[in-house]
Enzyme design. Structure first.
Site, short mmCIF file in Angstrom:
data_model
loop_
_atom_site.label_atom_id
_atom_site.label_comp_id
_atom_site.label_asym_id
_atom_site.label_seq_id
_atom_site.Cartn_x
_atom_site.Cartn_y
_atom_site.Cartn_z
N CYS A 329 0.83 -1.20 0.00
CA CYS A 329 0.00 0.00 0.00
C CYS A 329 0.87 1.26 0.00
CB CYS A 329 -0.97 -0.04 1.18
SG CYS A 329 -2.32 1.17 1.04
N HIS A 426 -3.75 -5.34 1.33
CA HIS A 426 -3.30 -5.71 2.67
C HIS A 426 -3.73 -7.15 2.96
CE1 HIS A 426 -2.11 -1.70 4.09
NE2 HIS A 426 -3.18 -1.22 3.46
#
Length: 661
Positions: A329, A426
């Site tokens: 991310c 994630h």
């Protein structure tokens, strides 16, 4: 007939880091395993570690608690999430969605808008579940924050919750924390505190006596258990499992802990599968076999830190060695060439240039669950080729690849250039297939850890009492607004117990000594077994005392006995016989000298002395001179000791009457 609102059991902490989240997780599994439909709730959480749930993003801790309870995580369980972006600024997430206007609103002005959301979320959960387990934040005793409170006693009052107050005994000062927190609550709030818990204890819990008994006597709140320092493998918002790399087996994995690093909890399996640590120094990358750049709540600030700390150069050198580097991310964005911010979301940044990516931030936040399949990969990452994985996205903006960097997953979910891989999803390491591919085995699942924590509660806490109070329910409590801390407890240095024969004065003194000193008490016995009757009385008194207590038999030199006593809490039983022994041995002068020497020794010693004596001056006048002299001398001795004492207690028929102060 409609069912009423579910009861609320609330866990509050005397400090931050006391173990509230872990305790609520364990309680969730405990009650769920007994067939109770239970929901977690934290009105407001401050954390950069979040998960995507039904409705948007929520704090990782409440997500985990919902899993422990066996229910679907949803944003009402954490209606307000604060995600720090700077020392004095946080992004405000309300019911799973970023609220830009509230994020710009001063903290002191947020409560009128946030409290209705909190209140309605709590009410809805209480309508749908059989029990709500609420978690506080920080400490409820922060008097400077009372006016804006929406997470601690405001919730407890709203629900009439039974509150368990937990302290971290490992950091020291736990009893002071519990007393101070309780005393700084408003009177109606103290009434909601139903139990104290001690957490993270190392050692023999028996050594805590008499502190829990003293605390209950001062507050009326019992200590309902002592939890040891529980080692666990659950995800944790503060990622303590990632702290050291010395133990265990597997590759050395370094997770770069730049400012505002986020979602560190997703790496919990690595604590079992690898030797993993959080790193902040360039030298720590030298022996790493895998480096991970986690998410970041503020990519621009993290980029500046990487350059200023020397970590940027170290990461470039590490990547040039051919060893694997992963960015997740915000970490993916930091691996790129640059981050553009035309809308002023958080600021532009220069990346490490290890992936040929250009990222453009967008005010609209991407918050969603996602799935993707890895393309064919090379080198270390080849084992992931073709694997389908699921996870979640929480980020601003999109990235575009160029040059030798290519998509590793369609839709812009992942990019790769040789040994450098970046993913927006994630939760990669929480996938069993990824664990097997990269480490050759799977981490123990969460379910076994949930069960182990619930079993620990049964072993160390008075769960029958906690279960009764949890399911009993309560009524809302109105706030008076006034906080008037009670007088701090007095620690008496000299206490005189007076009374007639067999009134219960010795028993009262023994109970007080046990509360003050536990098993660390010295007992000065002034009686001598002159005949069979007296020998029997001495034996009875000896049987009443704990065997661990030190006993000093000294009929005359009480001052010397006090000086020799090993412990700081001392009982002298009794002054009555001490005066008699001294009178028969040396007359009135010996009595006066002996009593004055005792008081002098007490002042010098710093010990707490509990003195037992008879009140003999309230009956008929003795018929002989010696008896009259004894009565007068004992009256004088009682008066002198009482004048020096912090407390004087008259015991009649087993009941204590406080005469002083």
């Amino acid at each position: 007939m409609a069912r009423g609102l579910a009861p609320v059991l609330m866990v509050q902490g005397a400090t931050s880091g006391a173990g509230k989240s872990l305790l609520v997780t364990a309680l969730a599994r405990y009650f769920a395993s007994r067939g109770v439909r239970v929901a977690p709730f934290k009105a407001q959480n401050m954390s950069n570690h979040a998960r995507v749930a039904a409705g948007g993003e929520m704090g990782s801790a409440q997500y985990l608690q919902a899993l422990a309870a066996g229910v679907r995580p949803e944003v009402r369980m954490n209606p307000v999430l604060l995600k720090p972006e700077a020392e004095t600024r946080s992004q405000v997430v309300v019911l799973g969605r970023h609220d830009p206007e509230l994020s710009r609103t001063p903290w002191s002005e947020r409560k009128p808008r946030l409290w209705p959301v909190v209140r309605e979320s709590l009410r809805a959960l209480r309508e749908e579940y059989e029990l709500v387990l609420a978690e506080g934040a920080g400490s409820p005793a922060e008097v400077n924050l009372r006016a804006g409170d929406i997470v601690n006693m405001a919730v407890a009052r709203e629900a009439g919750a039974a509150v368990l107050l937990v302290a971290d005994i490992d950091r020291g000062g736990a009893f002071a924390h519990l007393w101070g927190t309780w005393s700084l609550l408003a009177p109606e709030e103290r009434g909601l505190v139903r139990g104290f818990l001690l957490n993270k204890f190392r050692g023999d819990a028996a050594l805590l006596a008499p502190a829990p008994e003293q605390l209950e006597r001062w507050t009326g709140v019992p200590t309902l258990g002592v939890l040891p320092y529980l080692r666990h493998r659950l995800p944790d918002e503060d990622a303590p499992l990632l702290g050291t790399a010395g133990a265990g087996a597997g590759p050395r994995v370094a997770v770069v802990a730049y400012p505002y690093a986020s979602n560190l909890d997703e790496f919990w399996p690595l604590a079992e599968l690898a030797r993993v640590e959080l790193v902040r120094e360039p030298a720590t990358l030298a022996n790493a076999e895998l480096v991970i750049m986690p998410g970041s709540k503020h990519v621009a600030a993290s980029a500046r830190w990487l350059e200023s700390s020397g970590m940027a150069a170290a990461l470039r050198e590490y990547a040039a060695s051919g060893r694997p580097l992963l960015g997740v991310c915000g970490g993916l964005q930091l691996l790129g060439l640059e981050v553009r911010d035309p809308a002023g979301v958080e600021g532009a940044a220069r990346g490490l240039g290890l992936l040929e990516l250009e990222t453009t931030l967008d005010p609209a936040k991407t918050v969603r669950l996602g799935r993707g399949r890895f393309a064919r990969l090379e080198g270390y990452w080849a084992a992931l080729g073709g694997l389908e994985v699921s996870g979640y996205e929480i980020h601003h903006g999109r990235s575009r690849a160029g040059g030798e960097t290519r998509e590793a997953m369609s839709g812009g979910l992942a990019f790769v250039r040789g040994n450098v891989l970046g993913v927006y999803l994630h939760g990669l390491f929480e996938e069993p297939a990824v664990q097997r591919a990269l480490f050759g085995r799977e981490a123990v699942g969460l379910e076994a850890e949930f069960d182990r924590l619930a079993e620990a509660l049964e072993e160390y806490l008075e769960m029958e009492s906690i279960e009764r109070m949890a399911l009993a329910g309560g009524k809302p409590v109105k706030q008076t607004g006034a906080v008037a801390p009670p007088e701090p407890p007095r620690f008496p240095r000299l206490v005189l117990y007076l009374g007639g024969a067999r009134a219960g004065k010795s028993a009262a003194a023994l109970a007080r000594a046990r509360a003050l000193g536990g098993e660390a008490v010295s007992f000065i016995a002034t009686a001598t077994a002159g005949d069979a009757e007296m020998a029997a009385r001495v034996a009875d008194h000896r049987a009443e005392r704990p065997q661990a207590w030190e006993t000093i038999e000294e009929p005359q030199d009480a001052a010397g006995a006090l000086a020799r006593a090993r412990h700081d809490v001392v009982v002298l039983d009794c002054l009555t016989l001490l005066v008699s022994n001294l009178l028969l041995e040396g007359g009135a002068a010996a009595v006066r000298a002996g009593v004055e020497a005792l008081l002098a020794a007490w002042r010098e010693s710093g010990k707490t002395l509990l003195v037992v004596s008879n009140e003999v001056g309230m009956g008929i006048v003795p018929e002989n001179a010696l008896a009259r002299e004894y009565r007068d001398l004992l009256g004088w001795a009682n008066r002198v000791v009482a004048a020096a004492a912090d407390e004087v207690r008259l015991v009649v028929a087993g009941r204590e009457l406080l005469l002083k102060p």
